[in-house]
Enzyme design. Structure first.
Site, PDB file in Angstrom:
ATOM      1  N   HIS B  48     -26.642 -85.965 -26.000  1.00 45.10           N
ATOM      2  CA  HIS B  48     -27.607 -86.643 -26.840  1.00 45.10           C
ATOM      3  C   HIS B  48     -27.147 -88.272 -26.761  1.00 45.10           C
ATOM      4  O   HIS B  48     -28.141 -88.937 -26.573  1.00 45.10           O
ATOM      5  CB  HIS B  48     -27.171 -86.164 -27.950  1.00 45.10           C
ATOM      6  CG  HIS B  48     -28.375 -86.635 -29.026  1.00 45.10           C
ATOM      7  ND1 HIS B  48     -29.628 -86.117 -29.194  1.00 45.10           N
ATOM      8  CD2 HIS B  48     -28.150 -87.520 -30.023  1.00 45.10           C
ATOM      9  CE1 HIS B  48     -30.176 -86.769 -30.108  1.00 45.10           C
ATOM     10  NE2 HIS B  48     -29.321 -87.714 -30.791  1.00 45.10           N
ATOM     11  N   GLU B  70     -31.076 -81.518 -22.976  1.00 46.51           N
ATOM     12  CA  GLU B  70     -30.862 -81.396 -24.337  1.00 46.51           C
ATOM     13  C   GLU B  70     -31.785 -80.396 -25.202  1.00 46.51           C
ATOM     14  O   GLU B  70     -31.498 -79.767 -26.121  1.00 46.51           O
ATOM     15  CB  GLU B  70     -31.184 -82.815 -24.874  1.00 46.51           C
ATOM     16  CG  GLU B  70     -30.580 -83.164 -26.408  1.00 46.51           C
ATOM     17  CD  GLU B  70     -31.193 -84.500 -27.017  1.00 46.51           C
ATOM     18  OE1 GLU B  70     -30.545 -85.254 -27.278  1.00 46.51           O
ATOM     19  OE2 GLU B  70     -32.658 -84.278 -26.773  1.00 46.51           O
ATOM     20  N   ASN B 414      -4.910 -75.793  -1.466  1.00 44.14           N
ATOM     21  CA  ASN B 414      -3.911 -75.017  -0.689  1.00 44.14           C
ATOM     22  C   ASN B 414      -3.309 -73.733  -1.391  1.00 44.14           C
ATOM     23  O   ASN B 414      -3.524 -72.844  -0.754  1.00 44.14           O
ATOM     24  CB  ASN B 414      -2.866 -76.049  -0.185  1.00 44.14           C
ATOM     25  CG  ASN B 414      -2.031 -75.298   0.645  1.00 44.14           C
ATOM     26  OD1 ASN B 414      -2.594 -75.384   2.050  1.00 44.14           O
ATOM     27  ND2 ASN B 414      -0.928 -75.110   0.307  1.00 44.14           N
TER      28      ASN B 414
END
Lengths: 120, 693
Positions: B48, B70, B414
């Protein structure tokens, strides 16, 4: 000097509002949410309160409701800055005691003209 | 009054990026099956704010895109719809998309349009909207009622308590229609006796006659805020009697009153405030000046600034005290002077600490990107992974934090790719189905330690050793301890093309990770246990601006060694140095040979014939290799402020920067890893040949 309490959790909006109003000769105090605004309002008086609706901790509607309970804010104009173009938020704000609203997005001129309207 | 809105753009971008981070982290923490209101509210509020700011500052594509997002959030917030995993995915994708759009705009470019359009379509399908209807035309239709209006205003008694003032509205109306066309009559019938008058209540009614061609919508806009606190009736004046006019009344909400004329219905169109109408004409976004996307500002808590101001205050007091003392100084006041100077020293130290704290940020800023990374990567690899973060409030310098991000990402990728086993293998090994990656940060001495741990299979020593031998990194007959074998993964050339996968590969090996960390004056090591997991431990200085240094003397010059690199300092005799090739010396230090660097030689400070026999050797470790640096003398240790040589002069190999000492002279700071670089090949050959011998 006419004093205004500007409440918004968004720093950019707060800065924009504050800059515009100060430039027009108003004395502006800023708060970042309803809780902070209420604390400030308890010790200082303002001619107008300008508040955002959606804020953390205490939203604008709760703030207006709480301010109206304070003796020196019974008749103070309080405007809500809202993006809700739907009537729901406005209704809730009105019921809480807000004077009116300014719909976002607005530009500095629109802000000033509305505020001058309210302050007469 | 014209306000240049571009001055607020930077703040808007910063807070929008923060808002997106909040949205992302809330979405990642969310269990779609059990969503609490606060979480949805936080996400909604962030979206908002972005929408509101974007609209106000003229970034319409962002504002429009956030609008659909929204809308869906609002439906979830109000309970019309419940959260679903696919919505979470869509919101996360939207966060990425908005980040991209905002970055583009921050750099002064037009945002991309394809991705937002795709996502928007998905939202619209969910929301059941086909194509957003074009914004309603706010302009009112021309009003055929040019005769004017009779407005009956009957306020409710509590009108004043909303801060609304009837006279304000009347004044506005008078301005709108012109003084000559405005007439107001007060009806005081309902005003009670003075003794029973409640001053807070509004007890009067008014009738306003406006003779104007101004559209009714404009008039209504003035009363918009009080529609619910007043009974408002608008009756057209068509040059007829008021009796007729009253019969065609339209009430405030636009609902035709009984006996209303058809024309009146036509003007009772949906209202829109003047503010809305004007706002929709908002100008196109102004091109922002091109700015670096990386954040160049930091947020500092008021506490830190206050403490700084406090320190400066103290410093000013000390300075004025010393100033007074200096004005008429004699030796009898020496004790006072010394006291003042020690006060100054304390003030300076405290001020330095306070200033350093400003650059410090909690590591949560760096950790916050990992939940998303782990989630996405887990999905890609088909592994169930839990991310745990510990010590998120541990603070470190902003620059260090920015630079440690990439190595951390690499380590986490990794660990997820190579460290954690597949779900099937985990179950077979009697482990829980979900693997855990733990990020842990804490302070230790003057360093920050960051650990990346996994509870996977651990490093496979046999495989590592085999590969290292294949690559010629270690001789076949070696007696490496398991720890030494683990740390072989950091050697340049260890990573091979076949080990490069989409996930952790990217062609970057662990040697690059280590190099990046060493560039920050840090170190990395790995601890691993088969079937229990591996932990990568990174040690970093808290800041790059200040260095704990060892001052050394070479001829008349003072140099500084980073204290963290020094292993030991020993006194040696010239005869213990051996020549290898050219001017390269080595020395046997216990059971190993280390290459020797003579600073006087490198910097051309003295002729070879002037070399003294007794020397001081500082053994330092850079790139996991020891080298010995010959100096004349060891001076004190102190914290030094690093000044860039590159910015003030040019880059000099072997020197990482400079500092200004207490006596005002400049001392160069030795770059341990680059000063050792020139001699590394010699050293390796030498070590091997020695070992072989």
């Amino acid at each position: 000097m006419t004093s205004i309490l500007a409440v918004d959790d968004s720093a950019s909006m707060r800065q924009m509002v504050s800059f515009t109003l100060k430039g027009a000769g108003f004395d502006v105090r800023e708060a970042t949410d309803g809780v902070e605004a209420l604390e400030i309002a308890k010790t200082e008086s303002f001619d107008l309160v300008l508040t955002d609706v959606n804020m953390p901790n205490m939203n604008g509607i709760e703030l207006v409701k709480n301010l109206r309970q304070l003796d020196n804010y019974k008749f103070t104009p309080m405007l809500m800055l809202t993006t809700e173009s739907a009537g729901d938020m406005k209704m809730q704000g009105k019921q809480a005691g807000a004077t009116g609203w300014i719909v976002k997005p607005f530009n500095p001129d629109q802000l000033l003209s509305t505020i001058k309207r309210v302050l007469g | 009054m014209s306000v240049d809105l571009s001055q607020f753009h930077q703040v808007f971008f910063e807070e929008s990026f923060e808002g997106l981070d909040i949205m992302e982290s809330e979405l990642l923490d969310m269990d779609p099956a059990d969503v609490d209101d606060e979480t949805v509210n936080n996400i909604f509020r962030a979206a908002h704010s972005i929408k509101g700011g974007a609209g106000t500052f003229g970034f319409m594509p962002v504002s429009e895109f956030t609008h659909v997002l929204e809308t869906l959030l609002d439906e979830i917030r109000s309970g019309k719809r419940s959260m679903e995993p696919r919505y979470v995915d869509l919101f996360l994708q939207s966060v990425d998309c908005l980040r991209g759009m905002l970055s583009d705009m921050q750099e002064g470019n037009d945002p991309e349009t394809e991705r937002p359009a795709e996502l928007r379509k998905e939202f619209e399908v969910i929301l059941g909207m086909e194509q957003e209807s074009a914004p309603e035309e706010a302009a009112s239709e021309p009003d055929e009622k040019d005769g004017g209006w009779l407005i009956d205003v009957q306020p409710h008694t509590d009108l004043l308590m909303t801060g609304n003032e009837p006279f304000r509205m009347f004044r506005e109306l008078r301005e709108l229609v012109g003084e000559d066309n405005f007439e107001v009559t007060a009806d005081i019938d309902s005003v009670p006796e003075l003794s029973s008058l409640a001053p807070e209540e509004c007890v009067m009614n008014w009738q306003i006659k406006v003779t104007t061609s101004v559209p009714l919508d404009d008039i209504k806009a003035i009363f918009e805020w009080v529609e619910d606190e007043c009974d408002l009736t608008y009756s057209p004046l068509v040059g007829t009697s008021e009796v007729e006019a009253e019969s065609s009344a339209v009430d405030a909400t636009g609902t035709p009153a009984a006996g209303q004329l058809p024309e009146a219905a036509a003007v009772a169109s949906p209202e829109k405030t003047a503010v809305v109408a004007e706002a929709q004409k908002s100008a196109k976004p102004a091109k922002a000046p091109k700015k670096a996307a990386e954040s160049s500002s930091i947020r500092v808590s008021i506490d830190k600034v206050d403490s700084l101001i406090n320190m400066v205050g103290e410093l000013v007091i000390t300075q004025s005290m010393l100033g007074q003392l200096g004005q008429d100084f004699d030796l009898s006041r020496l004790a006072k002077l010394q006291e003042g100077l020690s006060q100054l020293e304390q003030n300076t130290r405290e001020l330095q600490e306070s200033v350093m704290k400003i650059r410090m940020m909690p590591i949560s800023f760096a950790f916050s990107r990992f939940p998303r990374l782990v989630r996405d990567l887990g999905g890609q690899l088909g592994k169930k992974v839990i991310l745990e973060t510990i010590g998120e409030q541990t603070e470190l310098d902003k620059t260090v934090m920015e630079k440690i991000n990439d190595p951390l990402v690499h380590l986490v990728r990794n660990s997820m790719d190579h460290g954690l086993e597949t779900t099937e293998k985990r179950i077979a090994a009697g482990k829980s189905e979900e693997g855990t990656i733990t990020l842990n940060a804490y302070h230790q001495g003057g360093n920050i330690v960051i650990e990346v741990a996994d509870d996977g299979a651990g490093l496979n020593e046999d495989r590592i050793l085999k590969k290292a031998i294949e690559k010629g990194l270690v001789p076949e007959n070696n007696s490496l301890t398991p720890e030494e074998i683990h740390n072989l993964i950091f050697l340049p050339g260890f990573s091979t093309a076949e080990a490069v996968s989409d996930i952790s590969g990217r062609g970057v090996g662990m040697d690059v990770v280590r190099r990046n960390i060493q560039a920050l004056n840090g170190s990395i090591e790995v601890k691993s246990q088969r079937n229990v997991g591996s932990t990568f431990i990174i040690r970093l200085p808290l800041t790059l601006a200040i260095l704990d240094g060892q001052l050394v003397k070479v001829c008349e010059e003072t140099y500084i060694f980073p204290l963290v690199s020094i292993v030991e300092s020993i006194q040696i005799h010239r005869s213990s140095l051996n020549h290898v090739t050219g001017s390269q010396y080595v020395m046997q230090l216990r059971d190993e040979y280390i290459p020797i660097v003579r600073l006087d030689q490198i910097f051309g400070l003295r002729d070879d014939k002037d070399v003294v026999d007794e020397m001081m050797l500082v053994v330092v470790e850079g790139d996991n290799e020891k080298i010995g640096i010959v100096v004349d003398d060891l001076l004190g240790q102190q914290q030094v402020v690093i000044k860039s040589l590159e910015q003030n002069y040019q880059k000099v190999s072997g020197i990482s920067g400079a500092t200004i000492l207490g006596d005002g002279t400049v001392a160069l700071i030795i770059d341990i890893s680059s000063i050792g670089k020139n001699i590394v090949p010699v050293k390796r050959n030498q070590n091997r040949s020695e070992r072989a011998a």
